[in-house]
Design an enzyme around this catalytic site. Structure first.
Site, mmCIF file in Angstrom:
data_model
loop_
_atom_site.group_PDB
_atom_site.id
_atom_site.type_symbol
_atom_site.label_atom_id
_atom_site.label_comp_id
_atom_site.label_asym_id
_atom_site.label_seq_id
_atom_site.Cartn_x
_atom_site.Cartn_y
_atom_site.Cartn_z
ATOM 1 N N LYS A 175 -29.372 39.196 44.427
ATOM 2 C CA LYS A 175 -29.110 38.532 42.960
ATOM 3 C C LYS A 175 -27.730 37.978 43.015
ATOM 4 O O LYS A 175 -26.566 39.030 42.932
ATOM 5 C CB LYS A 175 -29.325 39.820 42.006
ATOM 6 C CG LYS A 175 -29.339 39.320 40.559
ATOM 7 C CD LYS A 175 -28.947 40.186 39.401
ATOM 8 C CE LYS A 175 -27.636 40.552 39.359
ATOM 9 N NZ LYS A 175 -26.799 39.387 38.741
ATOM 10 N N GLU A 250 -18.225 46.778 47.995
ATOM 11 C CA GLU A 250 -17.106 46.033 48.499
ATOM 12 C C GLU A 250 -16.532 45.690 46.757
ATOM 13 O O GLU A 250 -17.163 44.925 46.193
ATOM 14 C CB GLU A 250 -17.455 44.647 48.994
ATOM 15 C CG GLU A 250 -18.143 44.889 50.408
ATOM 16 C CD GLU A 250 -16.998 45.109 51.392
ATOM 17 O OE1 GLU A 250 -15.895 45.203 51.203
ATOM 18 O OE2 GLU A 250 -17.490 45.629 52.597
ATOM 19 N N CYS A 284 -10.803 39.063 45.586
ATOM 20 C CA CYS A 284 -10.552 40.480 45.823
ATOM 21 C C CYS A 284 -9.459 41.191 46.634
ATOM 22 O O CYS A 284 -8.637 41.761 46.278
ATOM 23 C CB CYS A 284 -11.922 41.264 46.465
ATOM 24 S SG CYS A 284 -12.339 40.528 47.766
ATOM 25 N N GLU A 385 -6.423 45.495 38.172
ATOM 26 C CA GLU A 385 -6.716 44.098 38.901
ATOM 27 C C GLU A 385 -6.842 43.165 37.783
ATOM 28 O O GLU A 385 -7.930 43.363 36.824
ATOM 29 C CB GLU A 385 -8.069 44.108 39.685
ATOM 30 C CG GLU A 385 -8.544 43.145 40.512
ATOM 31 C CD GLU A 385 -9.891 43.250 41.179
ATOM 32 O OE1 GLU A 385 -10.822 43.591 40.586
ATOM 33 O OE2 GLU A 385 -9.996 42.667 42.309
HETATM 34 P P1 NAD Z 1 -19.154 42.268 38.520
HETATM 35 O O1 NAD Z 1 -19.043 43.671 38.933
HETATM 36 O O2 NAD Z 1 -18.883 42.244 36.882
HETATM 37 O O3 NAD Z 1 -20.349 41.666 38.885
HETATM 38 C C1 NAD Z 1 -20.857 41.633 40.031
HETATM 39 C C2 NAD Z 1 -22.553 41.702 40.212
HETATM 40 O O4 NAD Z 1 -23.006 42.689 39.755
HETATM 41 C C3 NAD Z 1 -22.960 40.290 39.216
HETATM 42 O O5 NAD Z 1 -24.191 40.014 40.175
HETATM 43 C C4 NAD Z 1 -23.460 41.033 38.197
HETATM 44 O O6 NAD Z 1 -24.513 40.471 37.688
HETATM 45 C C5 NAD Z 1 -24.023 42.536 38.845
HETATM 46 N N1 NAD Z 1 -23.672 43.562 37.605
HETATM 47 C C6 NAD Z 1 -23.138 43.727 36.355
HETATM 48 N N2 NAD Z 1 -23.492 44.714 35.994
HETATM 49 C C7 NAD Z 1 -24.375 45.390 36.892
HETATM 50 C C8 NAD Z 1 -25.211 46.659 36.686
HETATM 51 N N3 NAD Z 1 -24.697 47.420 35.721
HETATM 52 N N4 NAD Z 1 -26.022 47.037 37.406
HETATM 53 C C9 NAD Z 1 -26.285 46.082 38.471
HETATM 54 N N5 NAD Z 1 -25.560 44.968 38.820
HETATM 55 C C10 NAD Z 1 -24.681 44.750 37.898
HETATM 56 O O7 NAD Z 1 -18.069 41.464 39.171
HETATM 57 P P2 NAD Z 1 -17.544 40.013 39.035
HETATM 58 O O8 NAD Z 1 -16.751 39.800 37.734
HETATM 59 O O9 NAD Z 1 -18.600 39.062 39.433
HETATM 60 O O10 NAD Z 1 -16.717 39.868 40.369
HETATM 61 C C11 NAD Z 1 -15.224 40.246 40.416
HETATM 62 C C12 NAD Z 1 -14.879 41.445 40.863
HETATM 63 O O11 NAD Z 1 -15.667 41.512 42.315
HETATM 64 C C13 NAD Z 1 -13.612 41.885 41.120
HETATM 65 O O12 NAD Z 1 -13.403 42.954 40.887
HETATM 66 C C14 NAD Z 1 -13.614 41.563 42.796
HETATM 67 O O13 NAD Z 1 -12.419 42.243 43.216
HETATM 68 C C15 NAD Z 1 -14.739 41.984 43.419
HETATM 69 N N6 NAD Z 1 -15.002 41.632 44.591
HETATM 70 C C16 NAD Z 1 -14.881 42.080 45.652
HETATM 71 C C17 NAD Z 1 -15.054 41.599 46.978
HETATM 72 C C18 NAD Z 1 -15.001 42.334 48.175
HETATM 73 O O14 NAD Z 1 -15.235 41.838 49.259
HETATM 74 N N7 NAD Z 1 -14.401 43.739 48.002
HETATM 75 C C19 NAD Z 1 -15.260 40.252 47.296
HETATM 76 C C20 NAD Z 1 -15.492 39.387 45.991
HETATM 77 C C21 NAD Z 1 -15.175 40.116 44.674
#
Ligand code: NAD
Length: 490
Positions: A175, A250, A284, A385
């Site tokens: 997803k 991650e 990230c 962050e």
């Molecule tokens: P997010 O947590 O809002 O969403 C990530 C994904 O999770 C999306 O597909 C979203 O639809 C889904 N999601 C949201 N709520 C959910 C729930 N309750 N249950 C299941 N799935 C759910 O993050 P974002 O805003 O899309 O991305 C930014 C974040 O991602 C930042 O904190 C960044 O640091 C992190 N990130 C980490 C890495 C890494 O490798 N550590 C890489 C890229 C991004």
């Protein structure tokens, strides 16, 4: 023309069961790009059923490692064949500059190739002591994997998730973020041409609440792999608790970039700007805390400010652009709220902090590269962050203080050290509580090397030999070599 996409479930293209769609727009100019199904828990459940059937009864699990490897090589070739389309679509959907998107597409192809090669090298150990028995280890796929990815590296994150899972023989439901589903759907189109058995890969679209939750919660899913924010990571853990599914995470970071006075000054200046502002700071591993030795602090900030006008803002497809728009209006609001907070907390705003002016910026979610100097480690802009182009500069007196400040965070994703003294570089790196560290560089990432965080930056590792471990079960097989039984109750 606005493209209409469907989800890829059980080897067929499918609309959302609700009939709902979502408009996907270019964050750089507001242009309507596509309509995609607004999937929910029912669509996720259908995709999970398809993946379950493909794992339990389908031929996939019994394919040879060589065949899985060849399939991933073919997928890598297809990605390269579609590279221009994928890179431009990535720019339009998530805003990054074209050069970064081109790099991501090439890296995604390489990732499938790396794990294609690794598929046939997955082996267990053998033990032959004591003399009357022998044990060996079978490495087996875990089963159905739910894979949830964010919006900042849509295609690359899809590759990081799918490549090791498929190499190991799992089936997948991927997803993408509801904001950036387009390159994952194009990837599904490329995979559909590979004649994979139906249900081996499913790509669903929709928000986290509903579609994503079902992947974390369902008892039919054996493993959930999540990349996203730490707060969402906590929800994934509680969803996964129901059937104790294997979980890898991650998550976010507040990464220290440490510059000592003996560093190559020009390289450190460029490195600090790249660390903070590459991909608009929506990374990230962004170097969002710049820790600078006091004796060069003022000079380093001045040198960065002199270079900031070269950080050209604009639509990612425009030549020479170094920073694109942020992903959405809501995210820009969040970033701007941190800029206001930094000022309220008493940090000194030395550049940026505003929306750029001009017609080309009016319909996009742009924010200027922003630097705060005189930041105190206790300030929220130094601890939370922001995930945007906002850099916090914090001076330090000596090596011990640099290490203490670097580790003074709930996160532990990435960190860097700039010094010409390699002994000091290694000494400091050994003290850093972070999963990815660099010396005299920032951001390089290799498919061959592990990626992941300490502390609240996550569980497990992606990429490299370590990444495939997250998709394998381990079975011990013990054989009695005696003629007589060795275990008798009486
Ligand atoms: P997010 O947590 O809002 O969403 C990530 C994904 O999770 C999306 O597909 C979203 O639809 C889904 N999601 C949201 N709520 C959910 C729930 N309750 N249950 C299941 N799935 C759910 O993050 P974002 O805003 O899309 O991305 C930014 C974040 O991602 C930042 O904190 C960044 O640091 C992190 N990130 C980490 C890495 C890494 O490798 N550590 C890489 C890229 C991004």
């Amino acid at each position: 023309m606005v493209k209409e996409f469907q989800m890829w479930i059980g080897g067929r293209w499918a609309a959302a069961q609700s009939g709902q769609t979502r408009e996907v727009r270019d964050p750089g100019n507001g242009e309507l790009l596509a309509k995609v199904p607004e999937g929910d828990g029912r669509d996720a459940a259908a995709a999970i059923q398809a993946a379950r059937a493909a794992f339990d009864a389908g031929p996939w699990r019994k394919t040879t490692a060589q065949d899985r490897g060849k399939l991933l090589f073919r997928l890598a070739d297809k990605i390269r064949g579609a590279a221009k389309m994928l890179a431009e679509l990535e720019v339009r959907n998530c805003g990054k500059p074209l050069a970064e998107a081109e790099f991501d597409v090439a890296d995604a192809a390489n990732c499938f190739e790396f794990y294609g090669g690794l598929a046939s090298k997955i082996h267990g150990h053998t033990m032959s002591v004591p003399a009357n028995s022998m044990s060996f280890v079978l490495r087996e796929p875990i089963g159905v994997c739910g894979q949830i990815i964010p919006w900042n590296y849509p295609l690359l994150m899809a590759a990081w998730k799918l490549a090791p899972a498929l190499a190991a023989g799992n089936t997948c439901v991927l997803k993408p973020s509801e904001l950036t589903p387009l390159t994952a759907l194009e990837l599904a189109r490329l995979m559909a041409e590979l004649d994979l058995p139906p249900g081996v890969v499913n790509v669903i679209t929709g928000p986290g609440v509903g579609a994503g939750e079902e992947l974390a919660r369902s008892a039919l899913v054996d493993k959930v792999a999540f990349t996203g924010g730490t707060a969402t990571g906590r929800k994934i853990i509680s969803g996964a608790a129901g059937n104790i599914k294997k979980t890898s995470l991650e998550l976010g970071g507040k990464n220290p970039n440490i510059v000592f006075a003996d560093a190559d000054f020009a390289a450190a200046v460029d490195g600090a700007l790249f660390a903070a502002f590459a991909n608009q700071g929506e990374v990230c591993s962004a170097g969002s805390r710049l820790l600078v030795e006091e004796s060069i602090h003022k000079r380093l900030v001045e040198a960065m400010l002199a270079k900031i006008p070269n950080v050209k803002l604009g639509h990612g497809l425009k030549a020479g652009v170094k920073m694109g728009p942020l992903i959405s209006a809501a995210h820009r609001e969040k970033v701007e709220s941190y800029i206001r907070l930094g000022q309220e907390e008493g940090a000194r705003l030395v550049c940026g902090g505003k929306r750029p002016k001009g017609a080309e910026f009016d319909k996009g979610f742009f924010v200027e590269p922003t630097i705060f100097d005189g930041v105190k480690p206790s300030m929220r802009i130094a601890r939370e962050e922001i995930f945007g182009p906002v850099l916090a500069v914090i001076p330090f007196a000596d090596e011990a203080e640099a290490i203490r400040l670097a580790n003074d965070t709930e996160y532990g994703l990435a960190a860097a050290v700039w010094t010409k003294d390699i002994t000091r570089g290694l000494r400091v790196v050994r003290e850093l509580r972070a999963g990815i560290t660099w010396i005299n560089t920032y951001h390089p990432t290799y498919n061959e090397m592990p990626w992941g965080g300490y502390k609240q930056s996550g569980w497990g590792r992606e990429l490299g030999l370590y990444g495939i471990e997250e998709y394998l079960e381990t079975k011990q097989v013990n054989i009695n070599l005696d003629e007589a039984p060795t275990c008798q109750l009486i």
